[in-house]
Design an enzyme around this catalytic site. Structure first.
Site, PDB file in Angstrom:
ATOM      1  N   ASP A 119       0.821  -1.218   0.000  1.00  0.00           N
ATOM      2  CA  ASP A 119       0.000   0.000   0.000  1.00  0.00           C
ATOM      3  C   ASP A 119       0.853   1.264   0.000  1.00  0.00           C
ATOM      4  O   ASP A 119       0.662   2.172   0.817  1.00  0.00           O
ATOM      5  CB  ASP A 119      -0.944   0.020   1.208  1.00  0.00           C
ATOM      6  CG  ASP A 119      -1.801  -1.221   1.317  1.00  0.00           C
ATOM      7  OD1 ASP A 119      -2.127  -1.804   0.266  1.00  0.00           O
ATOM      8  OD2 ASP A 119      -2.148  -1.612   2.438  1.00  0.00           O
ATOM      9  N   GLU A 179     -11.225   0.702  -4.096  1.00  0.00           N
ATOM     10  CA  GLU A 179     -10.531   1.122  -2.879  1.00  0.00           C
ATOM     11  C   GLU A 179      -9.287   1.909  -3.240  1.00  0.00           C
ATOM     12  O   GLU A 179      -9.026   2.183  -4.410  1.00  0.00           O
ATOM     13  CB  GLU A 179     -10.157  -0.100  -2.032  1.00  0.00           C
ATOM     14  CG  GLU A 179      -9.281  -1.099  -2.757  1.00  0.00           C
ATOM     15  CD  GLU A 179      -9.076  -2.398  -2.004  1.00  0.00           C
ATOM     16  OE1 GLU A 179      -9.660  -2.563  -0.913  1.00  0.00           O
ATOM     17  OE2 GLU A 179      -8.335  -3.258  -2.511  1.00  0.00           O
TER      18      GLU A 179
END
Length: 509
Positions: A28, A184
C-alpha cells in the site's frame, strides 16, 4: 559459547536496478515529493511501531528513516487485534511546510491524521476523524485550500485537517468499473486542467488492478478512462501479480511514475508468495489526457537522472544502542519491561508475555523477510527461560526453533495443527540458532512450494546443522489468508531470554 566465535554481518549491497524497489512486506505505498527528496509510507497491520517511512533521491533506492506511529499514544492496538488487523493504507502528502499522513486503524478507533515537519519524526499525536467513514483515506487540497478526503467505496467528504471535523455527509463520487469488486485505495490529483481519481479494484489478490477517472472538480463528475484498468496482470503469467494500490509522482526530470504494490508468487499451482505484497515502480506517460502505464518489470529501466544509492547498512544488529533500528517490529506494542537493550549492555532482553507464537500477546521482535533466499542467525542465552528464532506469518502459521533447558526443538504451526518436528540436546549456555530459506529452483509438480525453510543449530565452526526442512508454502497468504508477509525474528516463550546479536543476509546476492 562466545559471540565472537562467528563474525558475520557484512554490509548489504544497496545499489539497485531491480524491482521491487522496496522488497518484502511493504504494501500500500503512498509517495510524495518535496524538492529533490521523495518520501514513501506503507501499511503495517498488527505490527508496532506502525507505518514505516522511507526516503529516496531517485525513486529507485530507498532507506527506512523511521516509523510514523512509534509511540503507544499514537498507535492503539488492543491485545485482541488479530493478524492482518491494525493499520491499513496510509496516504502521505506535503503542504505548506508540513507532512500529513492519514490512515485507518481498523482495530482501534478508525481513521486518524498525524503531521510532522520532519518525516523522520517526531510525528504529532493523532487527530481522530470520526466523520471520515471506511478505510483507505486520501487527502487532496484544491486551489481555495479546501481539503477533500476520499475513501474506499468511493466516498468523499470535506475535512478540516486541523480539527478533524468534516463538513456534511460523505458523498459517493465514483464506483469504479461496473462489475469489478472492492473499489478502494483512492488518490485524487490535480494535473493540468483535470482532477484525476485513481483507485484500485478487483480485490487485492490476482484480480487486482488500477483504474482511473477524471473530472472538472475534486468532487467530479468523473468519467472513467476508456482503457481501464490502466494496469493489471490478471490472467497473465507475469512474474509480478496482484498489482494495484498505486500512487503517482513526478521524477526529478518531470516525467511521471507510479509506485504500487505487487506480489511475486513462486512454486506450482496456484503460486505462493511468502514475502508479502511489495513496493514496485513503473513509468507513466500521458496520451490524450490519460495516463498510460509502461512496462512493469523485475528490472528497472535506465532512469534518466543520476542515481543516489544509500550507504550499505550492516546486516548484523549487536543491540548496542538503546533504541532498536526502525526496521524492527513487535506485535501490537513494545513495552520496555518486556523488550529492552538497557538491562544487559549489548544484549536484547525479552520477557515472556504470551506462552508461544500461537498467542496474540507473545513477546516478539522481528524484521521483514526481503529476499527469496536468505539466512538469519541469532545467539540466544536461555538460562532464565525458553525462546528462539522464528519465521512468522500469523498466529496460526509460523515455524520456529526454540532453546531452553539444555535442548532445542523445531516447532511448526500450520492452521489448527501444532507439532514438535525435531529435538536435540545442546550444551548448557548460549547457543546460536539459524534459519535458512531457499527458493525453489524447479517446479516438480503443481504442489511444489515456493521455497524451503530450514531450521537448526549453528556449530562452533559456523556450519548450520539442519534439524528440519519445511515447505514454505504454508507460510503464505495463499494458504493462511490475510494481507501480510513473513517476519523473521526472536521471541520469549517462558521466563527471560537474551540475545547477543541477530544477523540477516541474503543467500546468493
Amino acid at each position: 559459547m562466545s559471540s565472537d566465535k562467528i563474525k558475520r554481518g557484512g554490509a548489504a549491497e544497496t545499489a539497485r536496478s531491480t524491482n521491487p524497489v522496496i522488497a518484502g512486506f511493504f504494501p500500500d505505498p503512498s509517495v510524495c515529493r518535496v524538492g529533490d527528496d521523495y518520501y514513501l509510507a506503507c501499511s503495517s497491520f498488527e505490527y508496532f511501531p506502525g507505518v514505516p517511512i522511507f526516503h529516496s533521491r531517485d525513486l529507485a533506492h530507498w532507506r527506512q528513516i523511521g516509523n510514523v506511529l512509534d509511540r503507544e499514544s499514537q498507535l492503539v492496538l488492543p491485545e485482541s487485534t488479530t493478524s492482518s488487523g491494525g493499520i491499513y493504507a496510509p496516504t502521505l502528502r506535503y503542504r505548506d511546510g508540513r507532512f500529513h499522513l492519514i490512515v485507518t486503524n481498523v482495530s482501534g478507533g478508525g481513521n486518524l491524521l498525524v503531521t510532522a515537519t520532519d518525516p523522520a519524526g517526531a510525528w504529532s499525536e493523532p487527530t481522530m476523524l470520526p466523520g471520515v467513514p471506511g478505510i483507505d483515506p486520501d487527502l487532496a487540497w484544491d486551489e481555495e485550500g479546501t481539503c477533500w478526503c476520499t475513501v474506499a467505496g468511493i466516498g468523499q467528504v470535506r475535512l478540516d485537517p486541523e480539527s478533524g471535523k468534516t463538513e456534511g455527509e460523505a458523498q459517493r463520487i465514483w464506483s469504479g468499473t461496473p462489475g469489478a469488486k472492492a473499489p478502494e485505495a483512492p488518490h485524487l490529483y490535480r494535473i493540468g486542467d483535470w482532477w484525476y481519481l485513481m483507485i484500485a479494484e478487483g480485490g487485492t489478490e490476482r484480480g487486482h488492478g488500477v483504474s482511473i477517472a477524471r473530472g472538472p472538480a475534486p468532487d467530479g463528475p468523473f468519467e472513467a478512462c476508456p482503457a481501464n484498468p490502466i494496469l493489471s496482470h490478471r490472467s497473465t503469467d507475469h512474474p509480478v501479480q496482484n498489482t494495484g494500490h498505486a500512487d503517482l509522482v513526478q521524477g526529478p526530470d518531470g516525467s511521471w511514475w507510479m509506485v504500487l504494490l505487487g506480489a511475486r508468487p513462486g512454486g506450482g499451482t496456484p503460486g505462493w508468495h511468502g514475502l508479502g505484497r511489495e513496493t514496485f515502480l513503473a513509468p507513466v506517460s500521458w496520451v490524450d489526457g490519460w495516463p498510460v502505464v509502461g512496462e512493469l518489470s523485475t528490472q528497472l529501466p535506465d532512469l534518466p537522472w543520476p542515481l543516489h544509492p544509500f550507504p550499505a547498512e550492516p546486516t548484523r544488529d549487536d543491540f548496542d544502542d538503546l533504541e532498536l533500528h526502525p526496521r524492527w517490529v513487535s506485535l501490537r506494542r513494545r513495552p520496555a519491561e518486556l523488550c529492552t537493550t538497557a538491562e544487559r549492555a549489548g544484549w536484547l532482553t525479552l520477557r515472556e508475555s504470551g506462552g508461544s507464537l500461537d498467542d496474540l500477546n507473545v513477546t516478539f521482535v522481528g524484521r521483514r523477510q526481503q529476499h527469496f533466499s536468505c539466512e538469519a542467525r541469532a545467539l540466544i542465552d536461555p538460562a532464565e527461560g525458553r525462546g528462539g528464532l522464528a519465521v512468522r506469518l500469523d498466529e496460526q502459521h509460523h515455524y520456529e526453533i526454540e532453546a531452553g533447558n539444555g535442548s532445542v526443538q523445531v516447532v511448526a504451526r500450520i492452521g489448527p495443527l501444532r507439532t514438535v518436528v525435531a529435538q536435540r540436546a545442546v550444551p548448557a549456555g548460549p547457543v546460536i540458532l539459524g534459519v535458512q530459506v531457499h527458493q525453489t529452483d524447479a517446479v516438480r509438480d503443481s504442489r511444489t512450494g515456493p521455497d524451503t525453510v530450514s531450521l537448526g543449530v549453528v556449530e562452533p565452526d559456523g556450519t548450520l546443522t539442519v534439524l528440519a526442512a519445511l515447505d514454505g508454502k504454508y507460510l503464505t497468504t495463499e494458504v493462511a489468508g490475510g494481507f501480510t508477509g513473513r517476519v523473521i525474528g526472536v521471541y520469549a516463550a517462558t521466563g527471560t531470554v537474551r540475545f547477543d546479536w541477530f544477523d540477516y543476509e541474503p543467500i546468493g546476492g
